[in-house]
Motif scaffolding. Structure first.
Motif, mmCIF file in Angstrom:
data_model
loop_
_atom_site.group_PDB
_atom_site.id
_atom_site.type_symbol
_atom_site.label_atom_id
_atom_site.label_comp_id
_atom_site.label_asym_id
_atom_site.label_seq_id
_atom_site.Cartn_x
_atom_site.Cartn_y
_atom_site.Cartn_z
ATOM 1 N N ARG A 146 3.261 -5.316 -3.645
ATOM 2 C CA ARG A 146 4.540 -4.940 -4.710
ATOM 3 C C ARG A 146 5.146 -5.538 -5.608
ATOM 4 O O ARG A 146 4.987 -5.991 -6.030
ATOM 5 C CB ARG A 146 5.193 -3.835 -4.230
ATOM 6 C CG ARG A 146 3.948 -2.463 -3.917
ATOM 7 C CD ARG A 146 4.509 -0.951 -3.322
ATOM 8 N NE ARG A 146 5.759 -1.379 -2.523
ATOM 9 C CZ ARG A 146 6.470 0.246 -1.637
ATOM 10 N NH1 ARG A 146 6.309 0.564 -2.680
ATOM 11 N NH2 ARG A 146 7.181 -0.865 -0.911
ATOM 12 N N ARG B 23 2.487 1.059 -7.149
ATOM 13 C CA ARG B 23 2.844 1.852 -6.046
ATOM 14 C C ARG B 23 1.930 1.971 -4.577
ATOM 15 O O ARG B 23 0.342 1.783 -5.124
ATOM 16 C CB ARG B 23 2.712 3.508 -6.853
ATOM 17 C CG ARG B 23 1.605 4.197 -6.792
ATOM 18 C CD ARG B 23 1.628 5.548 -7.205
ATOM 19 N NE ARG B 23 0.597 6.125 -7.299
ATOM 20 C CZ ARG B 23 -0.495 6.268 -8.585
ATOM 21 N NH1 ARG B 23 -0.120 6.014 -9.347
ATOM 22 N NH2 ARG B 23 -1.965 7.377 -8.130
ATOM 23 N N ASN B 24 1.949 1.982 -3.527
ATOM 24 C CA ASN B 24 1.223 1.853 -2.075
ATOM 25 C C ASN B 24 1.154 3.566 -2.467
ATOM 26 O O ASN B 24 1.489 4.626 -2.956
ATOM 27 C CB ASN B 24 2.370 1.999 -1.276
ATOM 28 C CG ASN B 24 2.845 1.119 -0.978
ATOM 29 O OD1 ASN B 24 2.224 -0.481 -1.342
ATOM 30 N ND2 ASN B 24 3.690 0.665 -0.005
ATOM 31 N N SER B 25 -0.172 3.136 -1.786
ATOM 32 C CA SER B 25 -0.921 5.323 -2.206
ATOM 33 C C SER B 25 -1.805 5.216 -0.650
ATOM 34 O O SER B 25 -2.660 4.540 -0.511
ATOM 35 C CB SER B 25 -2.210 4.968 -3.392
ATOM 36 O OG SER B 25 -2.766 6.322 -2.872
ATOM 37 N N VAL C 173 -3.009 -0.352 -2.420
ATOM 38 C CA VAL C 173 -2.187 -0.458 -3.726
ATOM 39 C C VAL C 173 -3.021 0.890 -4.796
ATOM 40 O O VAL C 173 -3.866 -0.343 -5.251
ATOM 41 C CB VAL C 173 -1.626 -1.702 -3.883
ATOM 42 C CG1 VAL C 173 -0.944 -1.737 -5.129
ATOM 43 C CG2 VAL C 173 -0.722 -1.963 -2.659
ATOM 44 N N GLN D 58 -0.116 -3.642 2.522
ATOM 45 C CA GLN D 58 1.263 -2.833 2.823
ATOM 46 C C GLN D 58 2.159 -3.706 3.624
ATOM 47 O O GLN D 58 1.699 -4.100 4.559
ATOM 48 C CB GLN D 58 1.351 -1.108 2.955
ATOM 49 C CG GLN D 58 0.628 -0.959 1.877
ATOM 50 C CD GLN D 58 1.110 0.674 1.933
ATOM 51 O OE1 GLN D 58 1.437 1.343 2.917
ATOM 52 N NE2 GLN D 58 -0.014 1.532 1.019
ATOM 53 N N ASP E 75 6.846 2.701 3.520
ATOM 54 C CA ASP E 75 8.416 2.355 3.010
ATOM 55 C C ASP E 75 9.526 2.918 3.732
ATOM 56 O O ASP E 75 9.793 3.426 4.901
ATOM 57 C CB ASP E 75 8.323 3.633 1.507
ATOM 58 C CG ASP E 75 7.458 3.463 0.442
ATOM 59 O OD1 ASP E 75 7.784 2.641 0.214
ATOM 60 O OD2 ASP E 75 6.771 4.565 0.097
ATOM 61 N N PRO F 262 2.154 6.072 3.671
ATOM 62 C CA PRO F 262 2.336 4.782 3.070
ATOM 63 C C PRO F 262 4.023 3.825 3.339
ATOM 64 O O PRO F 262 4.881 4.734 3.756
ATOM 65 C CB PRO F 262 2.846 4.900 1.563
ATOM 66 C CG PRO F 262 2.273 6.291 1.275
ATOM 67 C CD PRO F 262 2.234 7.503 2.657
ATOM 68 N N SER G 258 5.958 5.314 -3.943
ATOM 69 C CA SER G 258 4.586 5.586 -2.964
ATOM 70 C C SER G 258 4.018 7.259 -3.063
ATOM 71 O O SER G 258 4.856 7.773 -2.752
ATOM 72 C CB SER G 258 4.940 5.444 -1.851
ATOM 73 O OG SER G 258 5.126 4.159 -1.337
#
Length: 773
Positions: free
Chosen positions: A22, A39-41, A45, A17, A154, A152, A97
């Protein structure tokens, strides 16, 4: 679903991240004709995708092989359990995310990285819309750890959340084929942070603020500049008067300052970097690198790094630094924005309050600093990188735990060069250097750093590891926050060697040689020249240096002459007398007679004279006897650095030394060494030759201690640790002699060899002990 199409979920763990992962996945999947989303989780990822089986296999292989340069892919989990199989022809997108909750390993936070070449080209291109924009960045570079406020990762969870993207930046952010696709710190002059200037009641913004700062620096002034992880004090490195003024205002009389130069060509004009040092200087982490200085009378004032022979150099880390260096066309002192031993200032109001007496002006900006990160300090020894201070560019990248921690742990560290570590599972995350824990302000910095690590890694500690020393503020903190049954005390030197062993992922027992200033021993005395046979759960002491009194305790650390008097008058009696009064007079006649008499009385009556088996204090003694450490020193290791510098490239034969068996241990007795040192000094042997001979002596005695331990059954893998091994000459000689015995020799690289690595070693020990319970 037919055999010509499959759906799979990929979960990618590691530093994935904030590093352009991504966008990379989106481009890779689209190029292979796959449908789905990424998606970021929480800290990893998640990818759901569908398409032809052959394309999925190529996709899986490329996830690791073609990952972005700043990413670290540690593990990929693949399964056919896709709850919403992507529809054919739906394309591949980046989704919002999600938070996945608590994880069995720490979430990974990407470190800050220096401005990449592509951004640097744009920075100086008059046709580019980010021409001369100080906050330029992309997915391959820029701030990460210092802007992240949550995961996450963002933009709404960064300090950039208050800077809405302009239409042009928003288009780049949404374009999968733009290198700023989902670059969270993305900004430009129209929508991003803005420079500000304040000096003598006058203010300016934007380019005018930069010009005002540059004019002040060029005129011999000192400017407080808001950097990535805190304020920095900047001045012209060529102007002796300005450098001395900075020393006086900052209360830093001797400790070297770091110098920033434009590029590698400029570095070669002020120093003599090796190939390994040039690679280190230009690496994305942009650490300060200790490099042999250039000829005297060069473009950097001698007052920048007095009496060391090495200069701490680094290249620009941000667009703002590049602009300052390019516009001013000279090397700049760029040092921590603090008073000596205080934490660096991060908030604007705090900087103006605490640096008002140091800086003549303040070059700030309106992007908040999420976490305090000083500059990292490194050196290359025989081509290998050694980290002295682990901070910006390196922290908080995770470190391995050979024995996984079954319960989340916080390791509180020591007192000097403090760091804190959180760990769970097979990973540990060590926070950045926070300085010496000596007062309320540094304790506040420690607690804030710990809170940041907890928030970002998701590790809520249930167990605390700490040093044995009851007086350390870190030990007291652990006692205040954790009950005794959830505290794990770790001996200082055991933590040192465990840190080295853990970084190298050792499993079995190892031989450890830990040389430093002082650490609390398990017998209640002060240790510092130790040979231990250990694993992560425990150790036994098999060798040590002879003990000597520290007249006045802490005062002996600040005054090497006191330490020398302690050795002359109170060295542990091991069968050979200390230097005779006639020889000692060469040294004592240089001192204030009253002080010498007072110290002699203190030693004779054992008044405030704790004894220590310290290698570091023995180096102080040798420096004092040779006249290299006169008066009070102002930073730890100053006397030893002077001794190493004096030795230069001289090849001195070893002075007399002996090992003796005492209380079941092999003990190095320095009495013959000190006697010979004074005798040869009086006989006219040059000081550089004697300084070199002292290093050779300690190396030979160390090799002999290791040889005795191995002969008695100790492991043949040796871990070298402790602040004394920052000494390049000592490290090189000891490593060479141990390898000549056929031993495997390890030393920390990513982990500081000094007390900055203690918390990581404590975490490794705590994890192993919890498993054994």
């Amino acid at each position: 679903m037919g055999s010509s199409r499959e759906a799979r979920r990929f979960e990618v763990f590691g530093t994935v991240q904030g590093v352009g992962f991504r966008p990379f996945v989106q481009r890779l999947a689209s190029g292979l004709g796959l449908d789905g989303w990424v998606r970021n989780s929480d800290g990893h990822v998640v990818i759901d995708t569908a398409g032809p089986p052959q394309s999925l296999r190529r996709f899986a292989a490329a996830l690791r092989a073609q990952a972005p340069p700043l990413s670290v892919v540690r593990r990929i989990r693949s399964s056919a359990e896709v709850l919403e199989p992507p529809a054919p022809g739906s394309g591949f997108t980046v989704r919002a995310s999600t938070a996945a909750g608590e994880r069995p390993t720490p979430r990974e936070i990407p470190p800050d990285t220096a401005t990449c070449d592509a951004c640097l080209t744009e920075l100086f291109d008059p046709r580019d819309r980010r021409y001369r924009y100080p906050f330029i960045n992309c997915t391959d570079c820029g701030p990460r750890a210092t802007v992240i406020t949550g995961l996450p990762y963002d933009r709404p969870r960064t300090t950039m959340r208050s800077f809405p993207l302009c239409p042009a930046c928003a288009a780049e952010y949404r374009d999968p084929y733009d290198r700023r696709f989902h670059a969270e710190p993305l900004a430009c002059p129209a929508c991003g942070p803005l420079l500000s200037w304040l000096a003598n009641g006058r203010s300016a913004t934007g380019p005018a603020a930069l010009r005002a700062a540059e004019e002040l620096i060029a005129g011999g002034g000192i400017v407080a500049v808001k950097g990535l992880g805190g304020y920095q004090l900047v001045c012209d490195a060529r102007q002796t008067r300005t450098v001395l003024l900075l020393r006086r205002r900052k209360h830093r009389p001797h400790k070297p300052f770091a110098v920033m130069v434009t590029d590698l060509a400029a570095a070669c004009r002020v120093s003599r970097p090796t190939r390994a040092e040039r690679r280190l200087l230009a690496s994305p982490a942009r650490p300060v690198v200790l490099v042999a200085d250039g000829p005297s009378g060069g473009p950097v004032a001698a007052a920048v790094h007095p009496g060391t022979g090495r200069i701490g150099l680094f290249l620009p880390t941000t667009g703002l630094h590049h602009l300052l260096l390019r516009d001013l066309g000279r090397p700049l002192v760029v040092t921590s924005g603090n008073l000596c031993d205080e934490p660096i200032a991060t908030a604007d109001a705090d900087a103006r309050e605490h640096l008002a007496g140091v800086a003549d002006g303040f070059l700030a900006h309106d992007r908040p600093i999420a976490a305090r990160y000083d500059d990292s300090v490194t050196q290359a020894v025989r081509g290998r990188v050694l980290t002295i201070r682990r901070a910006r560019g390196y922290a908080p990248a995770p470190l391995p735990l050979p024995v996984p921690a079954r319960t989340a742990v916080v390791a509180a560290g020591a007192q000097s060069k403090h760091t804190v570590t959180v760990a769970v599972g097979g990973r540990a995350v060590t926070g950045p250097h926070t300085g010496d824990l000596s007062d309320a302000r540094t304790m506040e910095a420690f607690e804030r750093c710990y809170a940041d690590l907890v928030a970002l890694t998701g590790v809520t500690a249930r167990v605390a590891a700490h040093d044995l020393h009851p007086g350390y503020l870190s030990t007291r903190w652990a006692a205040e926050h954790f009950p005794s049954e959830r505290r794990i005390p770790v001996q200082h030197h055991h933590a040192h060697i465990a840190a080295c062993a853990a970084e190298h992922r050792l499993r079995g027992p190892f031989l450890g040689i830990a040389y430093d200033g002082l650490g609390f021993g398990d017998d209640g005395t002060l240790w510092g020249g130790e040979v231990l046979v250990a694993d992560y759960t425990g150790y036994r002491r098999v060798g040590r240096f002879a003990t000597a009194p520290l007249p006045g305790g802490e005062a002996a650390v600040r005054h090497p002459a006191r330490m020398a008097l302690g050795c002359l008058y109170g060295l542990e009696p091991l069968g050979v007398p200390p230097p005779s009064p006639e020889l000692a007079r060469q040294f004592t006649d240089r001192l204030d007679p009253r002080e010498a008499a007072t110290v002699r009385t203190m030693v004779g009556r054992r008044l405030n004279c704790p004894r220590a088996s310290s290698a570091g204090r023995l180096f102080d003694t040798a420096a004092a006897l040779l006249g290299l450490a006169v008066g009070e020193i102002s930073y730890e290791g100053q006397a030893a650095a002077a001794l190493e510098y004096a030795a230069g490239t001289a090849r001195g034969e070893a002075l007399p030394w002996r090992l003796i068996r005492a209380d079941g241990l092999w003990v190095y007795d320095p009495a013959p060494t000190l006697t010979a040192l004074l005798d040869r000094l009086g006989g006219g042997t040059p000081v550089p030759l004697l300084a070199a001979s002292f290093h050779t002596t300690i190396a030979e005695a160390t090799a002999a201690l290791a040889e005795r331990a191995v002969a008695a059954g100790a492991p043949r893998t040796v871990c070298l640790a402790g602040g004394c091994f920052v000494n390049r000459r000592l490290l090189t000689d000891v490593r060479r002699l141990l390898r000549a015995q056929g031993l495997r020799v390890l030393v920390g690289g990513a982990v500081p060899v000094g007390d900055g690595g203690i918390s990581y070693g404590q975490a490794a020990v705590a994890a192993a002990r919890m498993k054994g319970r």
